[in-house]
Design an enzyme around this catalytic site. Sequence first.
Site, PDB file in Angstrom:
ATOM      1  CB  CYS A   8      13.569   0.194  -0.828  1.00 26.48           C
ATOM      2  SG  CYS A   8      14.768   1.621  -0.974  1.00 26.48           S
ATOM      3  CG  ASP A  62      17.730   0.243   3.195  1.00 28.53           C
ATOM      4  OD1 ASP A  62      18.366  -0.620   3.723  1.00 28.53           O
ATOM      5  OD2 ASP A  62      17.259   1.259   3.761  1.00 28.53           O
ATOM      6  NE  ARG A 120      18.875   0.100   6.673  1.00 34.75           N
ATOM      7  CZ  ARG A 120      18.519   1.511   7.402  1.00 34.75           C
ATOM      8  NH1 ARG A 120      18.534   1.547   8.501  1.00 34.75           N
ATOM      9  NH2 ARG A 120      17.618   2.219   6.519  1.00 34.75           N
ATOM     10  CG  HIS A 161      12.272   0.046   3.463  1.00 35.06           C
ATOM     11  ND1 HIS A 161      13.250   0.932   4.562  1.00 35.06           N
ATOM     12  CD2 HIS A 161      12.789   0.589   2.277  1.00 35.06           C
ATOM     13  CE1 HIS A 161      14.022   1.550   3.718  1.00 35.06           C
ATOM     14  NE2 HIS A 161      13.694   1.466   2.413  1.00 35.06           N
ATOM     15  CB  CYS A 190      11.968   4.607   2.717  1.00 32.92           C
ATOM     16  SG  CYS A 190      12.917   4.419   0.966  1.00 32.92           S
TER      17      CYS A 190
HETATM   18 CO    CO Z   1      14.444   2.571   1.222  1.00 26.83          CO
END
Ligand code: CO
Length: 224
Positions: free
Chosen positions: A40, A42, A44, A96, A99
């Site tokens: 992803c 993302d 993090r 994750h 999400c």
């Molecule tokens: Co995500």
Amino acid sequence: MIEDLRKRNVHWAATKARIDPEYFRRLSAQQSPDYLWIGCSDARVPANEVVSLDPGELFVHRNVANLAPPQDANFLSVLQFAVEVLKVKHVIVCGHYGCGGVRAALSGKRHGLIDHWLAPIRCLYEDDVEHFDRILDFEARLNAVCEANVLAQVRAVAANPFVLDAWTRGQRLAIHGWIYSIKDGLIRDLGASVSGRKDAARLRGRTAALPKPASPRAAESADR
Ligand code: CO
């Protein structure tokens, strides 16, 4: 080889936590490579960092909600290069929990262009809506869809012509489904590894059962 990555991940998480006990709590409060990582976007979930690999050891493709869409030229270019030129041994689809892409897909609200990108996740949810809606806690339901989405992407990669051709050539190539928790820095293997056509067929047969928690209570305790 893959187990080694898991060990590295555990070591990485333990080292981070030892040096700075607040590390994961703080993070969760904000929001020639042998491996191809499909993850992803993302921020993090930094691919190299979470498996403790140096730059150059991991070929990385990231997009919103870690999709492997069979019509996306960006993804297909990455996959073909990884499989046919780099000859990676492993493709890892790593989702994750929590999400935001999956959350948006489940929200039923309009967000714009991203709704089109996330439509496959919405379909995944609606195809099994009775199961998912039995999970009363929204965060637990979200996480169940996050896992189901990873499995769907593993199936998509395993059905991709570049991957099928590699297996036909006798190339060693395995696809794995992992999910990462921002809250503790650990990766869970969803037990959906595929290393050939037969495996892929078995995975298709198992898909309905795999992401399903035994009960809403189990789903809630699985919420991290
Ligand atoms: Co995500």
